[in-house]
Motif scaffolding. Sequence first.
Motif, PDB file in Angstrom:
ATOM      1  N   LEU A  57      10.265   3.605   2.225  1.00 43.05           N
ATOM      2  CA  LEU A  57       9.205   3.775   1.222  1.00 43.05           C
ATOM      3  C   LEU A  57       7.957   2.991   1.615  1.00 43.05           C
ATOM      4  O   LEU A  57       6.829   3.457   1.406  1.00 43.05           O
ATOM      5  N   ASP A  80      -0.842   6.667  -5.867  1.00 42.80           N
ATOM      6  CA  ASP A  80       0.419   6.958  -5.176  1.00 42.80           C
ATOM      7  C   ASP A  80       0.955   5.720  -4.466  1.00 42.80           C
ATOM      8  O   ASP A  80       2.165   5.458  -4.476  1.00 42.80           O
ATOM      9  N   ARG A  83       2.474   3.403  -7.021  1.00 45.36           N
ATOM     10  CA  ARG A  83       3.781   3.851  -7.489  1.00 45.36           C
ATOM     11  C   ARG A  83       4.877   3.594  -6.438  1.00 45.36           C
ATOM     12  O   ARG A  83       5.997   3.206  -6.773  1.00 45.36           O
ATOM     13  N   LEU A  84       4.517   3.815  -5.159  1.00 44.33           N
ATOM     14  CA  LEU A  84       5.486   3.544  -4.095  1.00 44.33           C
ATOM     15  C   LEU A  84       5.845   2.059  -4.028  1.00 44.33           C
ATOM     16  O   LEU A  84       7.018   1.683  -3.917  1.00 44.33           O
ATOM     17  N   LEU A  86       5.572  -0.152  -6.438  1.00 46.44           N
ATOM     18  CA  LEU A  86       6.332  -0.518  -7.623  1.00 46.44           C
ATOM     19  C   LEU A  86       7.786  -0.085  -7.487  1.00 46.44           C
ATOM     20  O   LEU A  86       8.715  -0.816  -7.871  1.00 46.44           O
ATOM     21  N   SER A  87       7.996   1.117  -6.894  1.00 46.63           N
ATOM     22  CA  SER A  87       9.363   1.590  -6.668  1.00 46.63           C
ATOM     23  C   SER A  87      10.113   0.655  -5.729  1.00 46.63           C
ATOM     24  O   SER A  87      11.289   0.333  -5.953  1.00 46.63           O
ATOM     25  N   VAL A  88       9.402   0.201  -4.665  1.00 42.28           N
ATOM     26  CA  VAL A  88      10.028  -0.726  -3.722  1.00 42.28           C
ATOM     27  C   VAL A  88      10.397  -2.037  -4.412  1.00 42.28           C
ATOM     28  O   VAL A  88      11.487  -2.586  -4.203  1.00 42.28           O
ATOM     29  N   VAL A  90      11.078  -2.527  -7.638  1.00 42.88           N
ATOM     30  CA  VAL A  90      12.235  -2.304  -8.507  1.00 42.88           C
ATOM     31  C   VAL A  90      13.508  -2.193  -7.679  1.00 42.88           C
ATOM     32  O   VAL A  90      14.561  -2.752  -8.024  1.00 42.88           O
ATOM     33  N   ILE A  91      13.424  -1.451  -6.562  1.00 38.25           N
ATOM     34  CA  ILE A  91      14.601  -1.276  -5.698  1.00 38.25           C
ATOM     35  C   ILE A  91      15.102  -2.621  -5.187  1.00 38.25           C
ATOM     36  O   ILE A  91      16.307  -2.915  -5.226  1.00 38.25           O
TER      37      ILE A  91
END
Length: 605
Positions: A57, A80, A83-84, A86-88, A90-91
Motif C-alpha cells: 500500500l 487518495d 486514504r492509503l 490512513l489504511s496503512v 490502521v493495518i
Amino acid sequence: MSAKSPAAVRGPGERAGDPRSSSLRLLAALRPERGLVTVSVILAVVSVVLSVAGPKLLGDATDLIFAGVIDRARGIDFGDVGRLLLSVLVIYLVAALLAYLQGRMTTTIVQRVVRRLRADVQAKLARLPLSYFDRQSRGEILSRVTNDMDNLAQALQQTLSQLVISALTIVGVLGMMFWISPLLALVALVTIPLSGFVAGRIGRRARPQFAAQWASTGRLNGHVEEAFTGHTLVTAFGRQDEMAADFDAHNDALYRAARRAQFLSSLTQPAMLFLSNLNYVLIAVVGALRVASGALTLGEVQAFIQYSRQFSQPIAQVASMANVLQSGVASAERVFALLDADEQDPDPAAPASPEKLRGRVEFDHVSFRYAPDKPLIGDLSLTVEPGQTVAIVGPTGAGKTTLVNLLLRFYEVTGGRITLDGVDIATMSRADLRAATGMVLQDAWLFGGTIADNIAYGARRDVTQADIVAAAEATHVDHFVRTLPDGYDTVLDDEGSGVSAGERQLITIARAFLAEPAILILDEATSSVDTRTELLIQQAMNSLRQGRTSFVIAHRLSTIRDADLILVLEDGHIVEQGAHTELLAAEGAYARLYAAQFAQATIEL
C-alpha cells in the motif's frame, strides 16, 4: 509405575542427551496446549498478513505521488494518498495489537509447559531411589531443577513466539516479492543458502559449548552449596583457601565454556547483517535497472526493497534464535536426563498390609550389596518380637544403618526377605510401611518454620497445641522452648539457627514421639546431647518404646544396656547377640567394644 505427563514420556528410540529427541520432547510438551497454540497461530497469521500488506500500500501511495509529480496538469491526488496512508496506519495498529495478544498467549503456553515440567521433576524426585541422591551432589540436582528449568523457560519464551512470527513473515513476504517481480525475488533468494550454511555451521559449534556451560554451572552450584552448608567445618579446619581455589577452578571452567558459547552465538547476528546488506545492494542495483527499462514502477521497487528488509530481518532472527534454542535444548537434555533416571521399583498394584499392626519384624536370610562385586550383608536372619528393643552395634561400615535402610525400603534387598507382622514388606506400599515407622537420625533435620510446626511434622493425625506441648514435655524440649522469646512460635531456618545441635536433636525426638509409630528407629539419636540430657532422653525413650518395636543404632554402648537384644555386626554378619550382661560374660566382640569405650572414657576423665 505411575503415569507421567507427555513431557516426561519418551518415544521409541528417544534418549536424554540427544538434541533431536530432546527437541521433539519439547514439542510434545505443547500437546496439552493445542487449543491455545491454534489460536496463537491464527493471531500470528492475521498479524503477519496485515504487516505484509503495508509495504504494498505504501508503494501504491508512492506511485500516486510520483504520477502526480510527472503529470503536473493532473497533480497529486492527496485524498487518495491520505486514504492509503490512513489504511496503512490502521493495518499496522491492528497488526501490532494482534501481535501483542499472540505474545501474551505464547507466554501463557510456555509458562504452563514449564509448570508441568517442574511438576514432573518434583514427582520424579519422589520416585527416585536413595542411590541416585548418593551419586549426585545436591547442588547439581538443584541446578537442574532451578537454573536449567529457568533457562529452558527463557529460551522457549524468546523463541516460540518470535519463531512463528518470523517463519510466517518469511513465507508471506516471499509471496509478495514473487508477485511484484519474480526476477528480483530470485535475486533476493541468492543469499538464503549461504545464510543457512553460516547459521548451521555456527550452531553446530555452539551446541556442545552450551552443554558444557550448563554442566559447569551445575558443578559450580554443587561446590557453592557444599561450601556454605559446611561453612563452619571449613572455617574450623582452615580450608578456606582450598575451597576458594576449588571455586576458582569451577568458576574458570564456567567462564571458559560460557565465553565460547556466547562468542559463537554472537557471531550469528553480524554474519546475517552482512549477508542482508549484500542482498540489499543486489536488489537496489537490479531494481534500478528494471525501473529504467520500464519493467517496474518506482513504487513497486520501493515496496520490494521494504519487503527485502522484512525478508532478511526474520531470517537473521531465526538464526539468532537458533542459538538461544541451542542453549535451551542443552538445559532440556539435563532436565530430561533427570526425568529418565532409573526409578525405584513401583509399589504393587494391590499392596498387602498386616491385619493388625503389632511390630513383629523378621529378617529372613537377607543379603544386600551396593555394588555387584562388593557384598555388604550376607545371609542375615533375625526375629524381633513386638515391643522388643533391639540395639545394633559394631564398627563403622559393619552395616548397622544399612539394616534399617532395608527395613524402610530406602534400598531393596538383593536376597531373602523382610516381613512385618508376617507380610513381606516388598508387597506393601512404601507409604504404609513408613507410616508405621518413626525415625530419629544422627543428623537432626529441621525445616524453615516454627518449633511447633517442626514437632508436628511427623504426626499421622491432626494434632492440637496441647498434643505438641505434651510431646515436648515428654522429651524435655519444653523447658528450653519456654526460655525463647516466642516459645513454640519461634521460627527456625533449615539450618536450625538459634538453637544448639542438642536442642535440634531433641526437637526431632519430640517429632518421633508425636508420630506414635509401631516401629521406632533411633540412629545415634543422642549423639549431640550432653550426658545429663542424654539421661533425660533415655527416660523419655523408655516410655516412648513401651509397646513398640525399637531398633537402636549406637556407638555409645552405655545407652543400650537395657536393650532386650543386642546385635553385634561385623562385615554385614551378626557375630554375637544377646543381653548386655550375657555378652559381657561371653568376653567376645561386644566385650572388647565395651572395654575399649570404658578405657577411652577413663583416659578422657
